[in-house]
Scaffold this active site. Structure first.
Site, short mmCIF file in Angstrom:
data_model
loop_
_atom_site.label_atom_id
_atom_site.label_comp_id
_atom_site.label_asym_id
_atom_site.label_seq_id
_atom_site.Cartn_x
_atom_site.Cartn_y
_atom_site.Cartn_z
N GLU A 1 -6.64 -7.63 -0.90
CA GLU A 1 -7.19 -7.66 0.45
C GLU A 1 -8.69 -7.38 0.33
O GLU A 1 -9.09 -6.29 -0.08
CB GLU A 1 -6.55 -6.61 1.36
CG GLU A 1 -5.09 -6.86 1.66
CD GLU A 1 -4.52 -5.84 2.65
OE1 GLU A 1 -5.33 -5.14 3.32
OE2 GLU A 1 -3.29 -5.74 2.75
N GLU B 1 0.82 -1.22 0.00
CA GLU B 1 0.00 0.00 0.00
C GLU B 1 0.85 1.26 0.00
O GLU B 1 0.83 2.06 0.94
CB GLU B 1 -0.95 0.00 1.19
CG GLU B 1 -2.01 -1.08 1.12
CD GLU B 1 -3.00 -1.05 2.28
OE1 GLU B 1 -4.09 -1.56 2.13
OE2 GLU B 1 -2.63 -0.50 3.36
#
Length: 678
Positions: A314, A142
């Site tokens: 995710e 991320e």
């Protein structure tokens, strides 16, 4: 079509690993992602590596017929490294270092950290180069989470000066391009151009835009470092990165040039809270399942970045720890999200995570299993989705075929965000107004960069094309002249590539194509009633936030302002349509509410010959992919699906419950309707 999970074996007793991994295989999972935060375990002291624990986990995964996705662990440099080389830390705009104790505390431009990155990534890549159970790698984790794309340290200052020197021939050229005579902001050499740190008033918009571009390029270089090292060890691995939803500061298009696969992290009930417009509260149904268009737009961005299927790396498994409130998702929502992703073009959905952690910052983040290993609410949803993907749907679904493109660009996002000119002017929400109008009609949408090839689309919508150059205007003109339908939103063509007003009146280089120019504009507070009238149907529609007074030259007005909000604009055109050879341009100078957006979109779809459904209820959406049609219900209400032609559901039924999904055989968007069973 694959279901997977994220797993942290280093957080659990070794004797539990085999039990966990056996249960993953029994659930029908195919991929297990690991090791993104494990540097301190992989290298507890400098030069002392311990890969045995990860070797064992990978081996167990392979023995049970699954594949491992490994991650470079650079998002969390360990304490010993920070102590040895504190120069790797990021700095806030006021110079305060971002210290150890969380994650993402390194600077992308630190040569020291790039050196350490090469060392750990090379070591890992060499170690697993011949391991048959490793399918691919995720770089870091991320990028930019917690506002960490933009650093303001001395390393970044030096790098920014060099970046500008490479971009401009002389500092005089920079001064002219930015317009630095304003407020006496001229520079004498590139070395004096520092990062936009704390200052008394607002920063120069051109300087900000260029710094945002520079910071993004720094991440591109850093990601490329990972990708090159990994490919050098095994070019059969796929390389991906897990992007985030509606993330402002990182240009996913530029990062993805070095990736084989694009993935992102989807948390619908969190996004609908912390990414919702100021002053708006999520509905009860949105708190249970999220907003299908908010999540859908991210799916469509990441599918379109490389024009191929993507992964959800995710997927929310249940309640999560980070939004303001954490209601339990609706029954079936975790399965619904997996199907929604696949309908939008996902080839794999990995739930985050296998078990709820008993330590650290994410103890209130659910997993598919509770901390004691027993199944949590998302487990049955994940296993059901895995079974349906394996046993019902055909293997290897083709890419989504979208007839409509919505133009999306981070430069425009950054420019509009720095000078929104209204507290509630938000780039993402303006895109929503147009994107949702197409999705409400069951139309598949690619969300693409303006530089993309547009020739394969019937309709292109540009809701927020604020920065326009002559070459871009020429490409859009060619699209229309060869038969395309083009829809512009407000604030189009206001500025040039350096974030300065165009010398021509808005829409600048697009004026001839639009057949009109903007005479005046105004931003409006929410309490001011604002309406326009459709000149053909005489229907009144509401708009909000922004209004432009158009002066047609060759275009035909289709909307005009009524006497609301004081009547200043009464009778002036608010939207126009212009025919240009074989195509048509529609320019909408207001921010449309939903009914107005639908009234604009429907005739465009008719002219373009694009199939569409009846207008869908809020929360219900239709997706089409490779001979299947998904009806996803993000609401708690029940509906009856009414296809225009006879069909048999392959998953679910023609009556669809709340937070449920039905999959039909065939591409059945045209004429499909969904009726409430309240």
């Amino acid at each position: 079509m694959s279901i997977g999970v994220c797993y942290f074996p280093e957080q659990w007793p070794r004797e539990r690993w085999k039990t966990d991994i056996e249960a993953m295989a029994e659930a029908g999972l195919e991929y297990v992602r690991m090791a993104e935060f494990s540097w301190a375990v992989l290298e507890p002291e400098r030069g002392e590596f311990d890969f045995e624990w990860l070797d064992r986990a990978v081996e167990l995964i392979g023995e049970h017929g699954m594949k491992a996705v490994l991650c470079t662990p650079t998002a969390t440099p360990p304490k010993w490294l920070v102590d040895e080389r504190p120069e790797i830390l990021q700095a806030e705009p006021d110079g305060t270092p971002r210290g150890f104790g969380s994650r993402r505390h390194y600077c992308f431009n630190s040569e020291a950290y790039r050196e350490e990155t090469r060392r750990i990534v090379e070591k890992l890549a060499d170690h697993y180069a011949d391991n048959p159970y490793v399918a691919g790698w995720q770089t870091d984790n991320e990028f930019g989470c917690h506002d960490t794309v933009r650093c303001y340290c001395d390393d970044c200052s030096v790098a920014f000066s060099q970046w500008l020197a490479d971009r401009y021939e002389t500092v005089e050229q920079l001064n002219a391009a930015w317009g630095n005579t304003f407020w006496s902001q001229r520079y004498n050499d590139f070395e004096t151009v520092d990062p936009p740190r704390h200052t008394a008033a607002e920063h120069h918009p051109s300087r900000l835009l260029e710094y945002y571009r520079f910071a993004n390029d720094s991440v591109v270089e850093y990601n490329r470092l990972h990708a090159d090292l990994l490919r050098g060890c095994n070019d059969d691995w796929f390389i991906t990165h897990n992007f985030m939803g509606r993330f402002d500061s990182l240009d996913a298009y530029s990062i993805s040039e070095d990736l084989d696969l694009v993935s992102w992290d989807s948390y619908p009930t969190g996004f609908v809270q912390d990414r919702l417009e100021d002053g708006h509260e999520p509905t009860p149904d949105q708190l249970r399942a999220g907003d299908p268009d908010q999540v859908g737009m991210d799916h469509d961005i990441y599918r379109s970045v490389l024009d191929r299927p993507f992964w959800v790396m995710e997927q929310q498994p249940g309640d999560v720890n980070w939004p303001p409130h954490c209601p339990q998702p609706g029954d079936g929502a975790m399965r619904l999200w997996a199907h929604h992703a696949v309908a939008h073009g996902a080839d794999a959905v990995l739930y985050f995570r296998w078990r709820r952690a008993v330590e650290g910052q994410e103890q209130y983040h659910a997993g598919l299993r509770k901390q004691d290993g027993s199944p949590d609410r998302g487990y049955e949803d994940a296993t059901q989705a895995a079974s349906e993907f394996e046993n019902v749907l055909e293997d290897g679904l083709a890419h989504v075929d979208a007839p409509v493109a919505v133009l999306h660009d981070y430069d425009n996002l950054w420019a509009l965000s720095e000078q929104p000119h209204a507290p509630d002017f938000d780039y993402w929400n303006l895109l929503d107004a147009f994107y949702s109008a197409f999705r409400e009609r069951g139309v598949q949408v690619d969300v693409v960069h303006p530089s993309s090839d547009l020739s394969g689309y019937d309709v292109v919508a540009a809701p927020a094309l604020h920065l326009v150059t002559d070459p871009l205007a020429a490409r859009l003109t060619d699209f229309v002249e060869t038969g395309g339908e083009l829809l512009f939103g407000p604030r189009t063509g206001v500025k040039d590539a350096y974030n300065k007003l165009q010398p021509r009146l808005q829409p600048g280089p697009l004026t001839d194509l639009v057949g009109a120019y903007v005479d005046q504009h105004e931003s409006l507070p929410p309490h001011l009633e604002s309406r326009v009238t459709h000149l053909e149907t005489k229907t009144n529609y509401e708009y909000r936030t922004w209004g432009e007074w158009l002066e047609p030259t060759t275009a035909t007005p289709v909307l005009e302002y009524d006497g609301s909000n004081g009547g200043v604009a009464e009778g002036r055109p608010a939207a126009v349509v212009n025919d240009e050879r074989d195509g048509t341009v529609t320019y909408c100078g207001v921010w449309p509410e939903a009914n107005l957006a639908d009234a604009l979109v429907q005739p465009i779809l008719e002219r373009a010959g694009v199939d569409y459904s009846t207008r869908l209820s809020e929360g219900v959406r239709v997706g089409a992919r490779d001979g299947y049609t998904w009806v996803t219900n993000f609401s708690s209400d029940r509906y009856r699906i009414q296809p225009a032609s006879e069909t048999t559901p392959v998953i679910g039924g023609l009556e669809i419950d709340g937070f449920d999904v039905t999959v039909l055989a065939g591409d059945l968007v045209d004429g499909l309707s969904v009726a409430s069973l309240k």
